[in-house]
Design an enzyme around this catalytic site. Structure first.
Site, PDB file in Angstrom:
ATOM      1  CB  SER A  50      82.195  26.176  18.592  1.00 21.80           C
ATOM      2  OG  SER A  50      81.705  26.596  20.526  1.00 21.80           O
ATOM      3  CG  ASP A  82      81.874  28.019  14.413  1.00 20.06           C
ATOM      4  OD1 ASP A  82      82.665  28.016  13.294  1.00 20.06           O
ATOM      5  OD2 ASP A  82      82.504  28.741  15.714  1.00 20.06           O
ATOM      6  CG  ASP A 104      89.694  24.420  11.265  1.00 20.77           C
ATOM      7  OD1 ASP A 104      90.147  25.307  10.460  1.00 20.77           O
ATOM      8  OD2 ASP A 104      89.647  25.819  12.146  1.00 20.77           O
ATOM      9  CD  GLU A 134      89.705  28.890   8.942  1.00 19.30           C
ATOM     10  OE1 GLU A 134      88.379  28.686   9.229  1.00 19.30           O
ATOM     11  OE2 GLU A 134      90.814  29.060   9.393  1.00 19.30           O
ATOM     12  N   GLY A 181      86.991  37.334  17.854  1.00 24.96           N
ATOM     13  CA  GLY A 181      87.653  37.894  18.412  1.00 24.96           C
ATOM     14  C   GLY A 181      87.122  39.455  18.069  1.00 24.96           C
ATOM     15  N   GLY A 211      84.951  35.966  11.068  1.00 24.01           N
ATOM     16  CA  GLY A 211      86.591  36.812  12.277  1.00 24.01           C
ATOM     17  C   GLY A 211      85.610  37.795  12.015  1.00 24.01           C
ATOM     18  CG  ASN A 253      81.726  32.053  10.415  1.00 27.41           C
ATOM     19  OD1 ASN A 253      80.363  31.712   9.599  1.00 27.41           O
ATOM     20  ND2 ASN A 253      82.029  31.000  10.709  1.00 27.41           N
TER      21      ASN A 253
HETATM   22  P1  13P Z   1      84.078  37.052  15.567  1.00 25.68           P
HETATM   23  O1  13P Z   1      84.439  37.180  16.539  1.00 25.68           O
HETATM   24  O2  13P Z   1      84.426  37.628  14.728  1.00 25.68           O
HETATM   25  O3  13P Z   1      82.371  36.990  15.911  1.00 25.68           O
HETATM   26  O4  13P Z   1      83.842  35.538  15.011  1.00 25.68           O
HETATM   27  C1  13P Z   1      83.163  33.651  14.414  1.00 25.68           C
HETATM   28  C2  13P Z   1      83.596  33.512  14.368  1.00 25.68           C
HETATM   29  O5  13P Z   1      84.199  33.462  12.911  1.00 25.68           O
HETATM   30  C3  13P Z   1      82.841  32.140  14.404  1.00 25.68           C
HETATM   31  O6  13P Z   1      83.162  31.024  13.344  1.00 25.68           O
HETATM   32  O1  G3H Z   2      85.454  31.305  15.765  1.00 19.58           O
HETATM   33  C1  G3H Z   2      84.852  30.938  17.147  1.00 19.58           C
HETATM   34  C2  G3H Z   2      83.830  31.160  17.454  1.00 19.58           C
HETATM   35  O2  G3H Z   2      83.704  32.472  17.749  1.00 19.58           O
HETATM   36  C3  G3H Z   2      83.478  30.560  18.818  1.00 19.58           C
HETATM   37  O3  G3H Z   2      83.773  30.334  19.666  1.00 19.58           O
HETATM   38  O4  G3H Z   2      85.234  27.850  20.792  1.00 19.58           O
HETATM   39  O5  G3H Z   2      84.711  30.142  22.746  1.00 19.58           O
HETATM   40  O6  G3H Z   2      82.506  28.924  21.175  1.00 19.58           O
HETATM   41  P1  G3H Z   2      84.155  29.484  21.269  1.00 19.58           P
HETATM   42 ZN    ZN Z   3      85.635  31.053  12.972  1.00 18.42          ZN
END
Ligand code: 13P
Ligand code: G3H
Ligand code: ZN
Length: 307
Positions: A50, A82, A104, A134, A181, A211, A253
């Protein structure tokens, strides 16, 4: 082998109805865990960073570690941005060695989301790099993009068809009931499988489930046993992955499950061996635990054996 553009892996997944896990990484231990899992399961792999991960570790470190670790592997590995929020985020990764980027624009008005995605796709495609966009809004928090769960709205299939055609994206993240989350569902886990199928029929391209962590009780209980606090956490059950993939999801993901696995293992060492202060003996079990979770996901998602 060198990193591969994600669309090369998607081609198999889309044809044969399996999914590849996207595993989010921020540091050496997670990268090693994921690469070792891919070798042991003979699975293709998507490592994702990310913008928060890039800020934390540095783009050059992340790219160099991933390239160093995957160079001698025969399994295909893609490095993916990401939740890129801006054209500049995407450009930095396209030019910095990533082989796939997510832009995104889901929080933007529809036409602005199309325009931003198209601008990124035009640049990415000149470099043979894959673009994920997205449409629709997940609940929870997405990197720098905050979405109020109450505002969450699911992806409209007809709009998705128009969006894909006009934006030129190669893969589409859809909002079908999950959120980021560890707290995804208040009651039973509910995903809109019919919606996935309807979108897939109209767009044809790989669909992405964000997610998607499972938040398994074995991890939340371990975390709690060693001093963590995560009451009421709930994720996506294994059966839901199977149904989602059958209906057209090709990328799943996972970030939260890896965080839970790592921190639970580190907490266990700290709680049971207070005399230990060698970081390798504290972080090593975290790395091993992340690897196990990734191997299980590769099995469930159907990417094992398809390296
Ligand atoms: P989770 O929080 O369910 O692991 O999802 C991660 C995600 O969508 C990263 O883009
Ligand atoms: O979708 C988000 C991912 O879980 C990345 O999380 O922005 O804390 O690295 P982060
Ligand atoms: Zn995500």
């Amino acid at each position: 082998m060198p990193l591969v553009p994600l669309h090369e892996i998607y081609a198999d997944a889309n044809k044969d109805y399996f999914a590849i896990g996207q595993f989010n990484v921020n540091n050496l231990e997670f990268i090693q865990a994921a690469l070792e899992a891919a070798v042991e399961m003979n699975s293709p792999l998507i490592l994702a960073a990310s913008t928060g991960a890039i800020k934390y570790a540095g783009l050059n470190y992340l790219v160099a570690m991933v390239k160093a670790g995957s160079a001698k592997m025969s399994q295909r590995v893609a490095l993916h941005l990401d939740h890129g929020a801006t054209y500049e985020d995407a450009k930095m990764c396209i030019e910095g060695g990533f082989t796939s980027v997510m832009i995104d624009g889901s929080h933007l008005p529809y036409e602005e989301n199309i325009a931003l995605t198209k601008k990124v796709a035009d640049l990415a495609h000149q470099h043979n790099i894959t673009v994920e966009a997205e449409l629709g809004r997940l609940g929870g928090i997405e990197d720098d993009v905050k979405v109020d769960a109450k505002d969450a709205n699911l992806t409209d299939p007809d709009q998705a068809k128009d969006f894909v055609k006009r934006s030129g994206c190669d893969a589409l993240a859809v909002a079908v009931g999950t959120s980021h989350g560890a707290y995804k569902f208040k009651g039973e886990a509910k995903l809109d499988f019919d919606r996935i199928e309807a979108i897939k029929k109209l767009v044809g391209i790989p669909l992405v489930l964000h997610g998607a962590s499972g938040v398994p009780t074995e991890l939340t209980e371990k975390l709690t046993r060693f001093g963590g606090k995560i009451p009421g956490a709930k994720g996506v059950p294994d059966e839901a992955y199977r149904r989602a993939i059958k209906n057209g999801i090709n990328k799943v993901n996972i970030d939260t499950d890896l965080r839970l696995a790592f921190v639970a293992a580190v907490r266990e060492v700290l709680a049971t061996k207070p005399e230990e202060f060698d970081p390798r003996k504290i972080l090593g079990p975290g790395r091993a635990s992340v690897k196990e979770v990734i191997k299980q996901k590769m099995q469930i998602l159907g990417s094992a054996g398809r390296g």
